[in-house]
Design a protein around this motif. Structure first.
Motif: not given
Ligand SMILES: Nc1nc2c(ncn2[C@@H]2O[C@H](COP(=O)(O)OP(=O)(O)OP(=O)(O)O)[C@@H](O)[C@H]2O)c(=O)[nH]1
Ligand SMILES: [Mg+2]
Length: 226
Positions: A7, A11, A14, A17-18, A98, A127, A129-131, A156, A160
């Motif tokens: 995890e 983190g 992510i 990526n942000q 990504d 996936c 959703a987090r990228f 999720a 978004h």
């Protein structure tokens, strides 16, 4: 590997990526290009929706597509037939695009001459959703043949979404899909999401979807130029 370590590593990925997504976002703003990220389960109708939409949009605007697929150019070839520029990104073993993949492309090809950029993500309801990729708006497609329980199982990605397209509505007479219930479930997760029932087959809802796109493009461009 302990779950907490995995995890922790995720983190970091992510967060990185942000940062790159922000970089892409600035690039889109500087280019005056409205970027839309389309996600769905495999086969929900992303490419078909673009095939239906691009002939209308291309009449008055310049459109391009970034096509994300693990291998091959099947979808890209379908879309090139509509005369738009399509940039293929093959993700190999990765199950989603990504921000770095998109950033690499933007360094080769700036989007200054593009009004609408559609980014078709790899078919996957989890996936993407987090990228985030730096897009202005996120579109999620949920086809009526997938079942109206999907908002409960994959919250999720819907949380978004800016717009949720309930696709393949021409199949409603043949499947057990409660449209008002599905929309209610989406709104419980994300009260601000616009929901539009569409069919790439018979054209239902396509005008509303195009109207939504044009309105959002105007708002985004006004914000950029302010
Ligand atoms: N009946 C019906 N079939 C549709 C509709 N839209 C797409 N399909 C069919 O659904 C299948 C998948 O459509 P695609 O547009 O390739 O879906 P996709 O989301 O791009 O698929 P991937 O890129 O592989 O994730 C194809 O056989 C389409 O003909 C629709 O509105 N109605
Ligand atoms: Mg596709």
């Amino acid at each position: 590997m302990p779950a907490s370590l995995t995890e922790h590593m995720l983190g970091d990925i992510i967060a990185e990526n942000q940062e790159l997504a922000l970089h892409n976002h600035q690039h889109f703003n500087e280019s005056g290009c409205f970027a839309v990220n389309l996600s769905s389960a495999p086969g929900a109708g992303k490419t078909s929706l673009l095939e239906k939409s691009l002939p209308f949009l291309s009449k008055e605007s310049s459109c391009a597509v970034i096509e994300g697929d693990m291998i091959g150019e099947l979808d890209a070839e379908r879309l090139r037939k509509h005369g738009v520029e399509v940039f293929q990104i093959n993700t190999g073993k990765a199950c989603h695009l990504d921000a770095q993949m998109v950033a690499r492309l933007l360094h080769i090809k700036n989007m200054r001459n593009v009004d609408f950029l559609f980014i078709e993500n790899v078919g996957n309801l989890v996936c993407p959703a987090r990228f985030p990729l730096g897009e202005h708006k996120r579109v999620v497609l949920l086809s009526v043949s997938e079942g109206d329980d999907k908002p409960l199982k994959y919250p999720a990605i819907l949380q978004h979404a800016d717009v949720v397209l309930l696709t393949k509505c021409d199949l409603l007479p043949y499947v057990d899909f409660d449209l008002p219930l599905a929309i209610d479930r989406i709104h419980k997760l994300n009260p601000g999401a616009t929901c539009i029932a569409v069919s790439a087959k018979n054209g239902r809802g396509i005008e509303d979807w195009l109207h939504w796109l044009r309105e959002e493009e105007i708002k985004v461009l006004a914000r950029i130029h302010h």
